[in-house]
Design an enzyme around this catalytic site. Sequence first.
Site, short mmCIF file in Angstrom:
data_model
loop_
_atom_site.label_atom_id
_atom_site.label_comp_id
_atom_site.label_asym_id
_atom_site.label_seq_id
_atom_site.Cartn_x
_atom_site.Cartn_y
_atom_site.Cartn_z
N ARG A 290 -3.13 19.76 -8.20
CA ARG A 290 -3.84 18.58 -8.75
C ARG A 290 -4.39 18.82 -10.15
O ARG A 290 -5.32 18.17 -10.59
CB ARG A 290 -4.97 18.13 -7.84
N LYS A 312 0.60 12.80 -23.57
CA LYS A 312 1.68 12.21 -22.75
C LYS A 312 2.61 13.32 -22.30
O LYS A 312 3.08 14.11 -23.12
CB LYS A 312 2.48 11.20 -23.56
N GLU A 354 10.39 11.83 -36.88
CA GLU A 354 9.07 11.41 -36.38
C GLU A 354 8.04 11.42 -37.52
O GLU A 354 7.08 10.65 -37.50
CB GLU A 354 8.59 12.29 -35.22
N LYS A 397 -1.02 10.58 -35.91
CA LYS A 397 -0.97 10.52 -34.45
C LYS A 397 -2.37 10.72 -33.87
O LYS A 397 -2.78 10.02 -32.95
CB LYS A 397 -0.01 11.58 -33.91
N GLU A 407 -2.87 4.07 -24.20
CA GLU A 407 -1.93 3.04 -24.65
C GLU A 407 -2.25 1.66 -24.10
O GLU A 407 -1.42 0.97 -23.51
CB GLU A 407 -0.48 3.43 -24.30
N ARG A 411 -1.90 2.32 -29.59
CA ARG A 411 -1.04 3.48 -29.40
C ARG A 411 0.43 3.07 -29.30
O ARG A 411 1.32 3.87 -29.61
CB ARG A 411 -1.46 4.28 -28.15
N ASN A 415 5.42 3.91 -30.75
CA ASN A 415 6.76 3.70 -30.19
C ASN A 415 7.71 3.03 -31.18
O ASN A 415 8.82 2.63 -30.81
CB ASN A 415 6.68 2.86 -28.92
N HIS A 418 11.42 3.46 -30.96
CA HIS A 418 11.71 4.17 -29.70
C HIS A 418 12.36 3.31 -28.63
O HIS A 418 13.01 3.84 -27.74
CB HIS A 418 10.44 4.82 -29.15
N HIS A 422 15.31 5.33 -27.37
CA HIS A 422 15.47 5.82 -26.00
C HIS A 422 16.79 5.34 -25.40
O HIS A 422 17.47 6.08 -24.68
CB HIS A 422 14.29 5.37 -25.13
N HIS A 434 16.65 13.37 -29.57
CA HIS A 434 15.57 12.40 -29.62
C HIS A 434 15.25 11.98 -31.07
O HIS A 434 15.21 10.80 -31.38
CB HIS A 434 14.32 12.98 -28.94
N1 LIG Z 1 4.88 13.61 -25.26
C1 LIG Z 1 5.04 12.95 -26.37
O1 LIG Z 1 4.13 12.29 -26.84
C2 LIG Z 1 6.36 13.03 -27.06
C3 LIG Z 1 6.48 12.59 -28.38
C4 LIG Z 1 7.70 12.74 -29.02
C5 LIG Z 1 8.77 13.30 -28.36
N2 LIG Z 1 8.64 13.69 -27.06
C6 LIG Z 1 9.76 14.29 -26.34
O2 LIG Z 1 10.10 15.50 -27.00
C7 LIG Z 1 11.46 15.80 -26.71
C8 LIG Z 1 12.15 16.26 -27.97
O3 LIG Z 1 11.55 17.44 -28.43
P1 LIG Z 1 12.31 18.48 -29.37
O4 LIG Z 1 13.01 17.76 -30.44
O5 LIG Z 1 11.33 19.51 -29.73
O6 LIG Z 1 13.46 19.02 -28.41
P2 LIG Z 1 13.68 20.38 -27.59
O7 LIG Z 1 12.46 20.79 -26.91
O8 LIG Z 1 14.88 20.13 -26.77
O9 LIG Z 1 14.04 21.45 -28.72
C9 LIG Z 1 15.21 21.30 -29.45
C10 LIG Z 1 16.09 22.56 -29.40
O10 LIG Z 1 15.55 23.54 -30.27
C11 LIG Z 1 15.41 24.79 -29.59
N3 LIG Z 1 14.24 25.45 -30.19
C12 LIG Z 1 12.94 25.09 -30.04
N4 LIG Z 1 12.16 25.82 -30.84
C13 LIG Z 1 12.97 26.68 -31.49
C14 LIG Z 1 12.73 27.69 -32.47
N5 LIG Z 1 11.51 27.89 -32.97
N6 LIG Z 1 13.79 28.38 -32.93
C15 LIG Z 1 15.04 28.12 -32.46
N7 LIG Z 1 15.33 27.18 -31.55
C16 LIG Z 1 14.29 26.46 -31.08
C17 LIG Z 1 15.26 24.40 -28.13
O11 LIG Z 1 15.67 25.47 -27.31
C18 LIG Z 1 16.18 23.20 -28.03
O12 LIG Z 1 17.50 23.62 -27.84
C19 LIG Z 1 12.04 14.55 -26.12
O13 LIG Z 1 12.20 14.74 -24.73
C20 LIG Z 1 11.02 13.49 -26.36
O14 LIG Z 1 11.03 12.47 -25.40
C21 LIG Z 1 7.45 13.58 -26.42
ZN LIG Z 2 9.47 10.29 -30.29
#
Ligand SMILES: NC(=O)c1ccc[n+]([C@@H]2O[C@H](COP(=O)([O-])OP(=O)(O)OC[C@H]3O[C@@H](n4cnc5c(N)ncnc54)[C@H](O)[C@@H]3O)[C@@H](O)[C@H]2O)c1
Ligand SMILES: [Zn+2]
Length: 532
Positions: A290, A312, A354, A397, A407, A411, A415, A418, A422, A434
């Site tokens: 929890r 999030k 972003e 942000k 949200e 907030r 999006n 997005h 998405h 993404h």
């Molecule tokens: N929670 C939120 O508010 C929020 C906001 C924006 C995006 N997101 C989510 O984030 C995700 C995208 O995140 P992302 O772009 O970081 O993708 P990711 O986590 O898949 O990372 C991208 C790639 O880079 C590699 N990598 C990461 N750090 C590295 C480093 N320092 N050196 C070498 N390789 C590295 C990872 O292994 C992966 O293959 C999506 O799922 C999206 O929906 C969430």
């Molecule tokens: Zn995003």
Amino acid sequence: MKNIILTGFMGTGKTTVGRLLAERDGRRFVDTDEWIATQTGLSVAEIFRQEGESRFRQLEAAAALELAGQEGLVIATGGRFMLDPANALDLGRNAHVFCLTAAPDEILARLRDEIGQRPMLAGADAAGQIRRLLLERAEGYGQFAQVETSGKTAAAVAAEILARTAAGEGANHLLSPTRLPVQGPDGRYDVIVGHDLLSRVGELAAIGQTAVVISDETVGPLYATHLRDLPPTAAPILLPAGEPYKTLASVQMIYGALLAAGLDRHGVIVALGGGVIGDMAGFAAATYLRGVAFVQCPTTLLAMVDASIGGKTGVDLPQGKNLVGAFKQPQAVIADLETLTTLPAVEIAAGLAEVVKSGLIAAPAILKQLETGAWLPAPGTPRPNYHSLCLRAIQVKRDIVAADPYEAGVRAHLNLGHTFGHAIEQVSGYRVRHGEAVAIGLVAAAHLSARLGHADTALQQRLEALLTRLRLPVRIPADLAPEALLRAMGSDKKKASGRLRFVLLRGVGAVFVTADVPQTAVLATLRALAQP
Ligand SMILES: NC(=O)c1ccc[n+]([C@@H]2O[C@H](COP(=O)([O-])OP(=O)(O)OC[C@H]3O[C@@H](n4cnc5c(N)ncnc54)[C@H](O)[C@@H]3O)[C@@H](O)[C@H]2O)c1
Ligand SMILES: [Zn+2]
């Protein structure tokens, strides 16, 4: 000739001393408040009154970026200008920075005739307000070389600064790491950005209890051993890398590994990786027993500027992105810029999408910064310094999630791009990253906005030019059918009472949410942006 920057509280003589300094040293004098007034045709007080403080801070950011590119200046800055770490990084990079100080009574005496024109001193008790603000800013001002002005003439202060500049003082103020506090719904946490921070995560995030690190198979082997000051901890939990693994099955695997590691309710989960790891580890932290404490160590640009902040968390379902999740605030976010040195350029570009989004929502200065700098590393060249850019995007942000943590309103602006993005990710089977999908989604939002008469078509053109410069896609891949995308958008969470809601633009810094968008218009945008 390096610039000389004067910071400090109002009434400490920045303008008077600055003019003298410039005259004596053959430099040009700039006062940032005057610079802003010239740019806008409005006084500082008028900007505060008509457009609000946040608009004024944006103008300060623009001034920082513009003036940082010039030499041989003496710059007197507004009272809070250099307390913004992004401004301090940009303007202070190639400069001597001095903070003028004076006793509170002397400040009050110097300001007595102009209290009415000082928005920060509005209200009855100016003396009390001065003391309060000085206390609040003591730490921020304290990071710069101090110059006491009480009881001294402006000429004496100017002479002192010239001598200290000649001796090389004021050039190395401490700005790494930088801390940006975020007001979360259950308390404050810091986003700490800087170099070589992973080895200090235990100290910086105040982790006293057992910690378990969750990472992916790419990042874990690169960086897990850097987390040297964590209390004794089990081996890191490593998941396969990439969006296709942001699933309930992965989270189930995490639960099993946490139990095997014996993590109890007092333990802490440390997410080390990109947004995928942060979202999943956060969801596990929200639900395991929890809820246990959670620290984010983002290692992609995208996670640093966006995913790690705001609480999030969640996973994808076969039916759509992020359909299961929870709000879970981290106890700290520690972004070690050093990790970006191994991040492939395509992933840097994805993060910049972003950053462009943040600029469009609330920070014109970010777009300027992106349009002028070289932000993608050419092979074999050193990585650009992303520090101040990150801070500016994080601030956008941070301010939005602090105002609306769950949200209920504003907030939703985050999006932007997005709803389209998405759908593109999902229909492509997560082949499109993404950040890349967001880039196309931003263009689509601008296109739809223009189509519905809200924005000028020039906005889409400007955006496409910028995204192309950042090597991001601006068209929908040919194999993703517009009809399939429209169907996928139907399962997006951002619906209200059965109607799709879109975040649209009137211009840079002017976004709004509407459910009043005919499907035919959406389909027309999808068709117009389909790659031939
Ligand atoms: N929670 C939120 O508010 C929020 C906001 C924006 C995006 N997101 C989510 O984030 C995700 C995208 O995140 P992302 O772009 O970081 O993708 P990711 O986590 O898949 O990372 C991208 C790639 O880079 C590699 N990598 C990461 N750090 C590295 C480093 N320092 N050196 C070498 N390789 C590295 C990872 O292994 C992966 O293959 C999506 O799922 C999206 O929906 C969430
Ligand atoms: Zn995003």
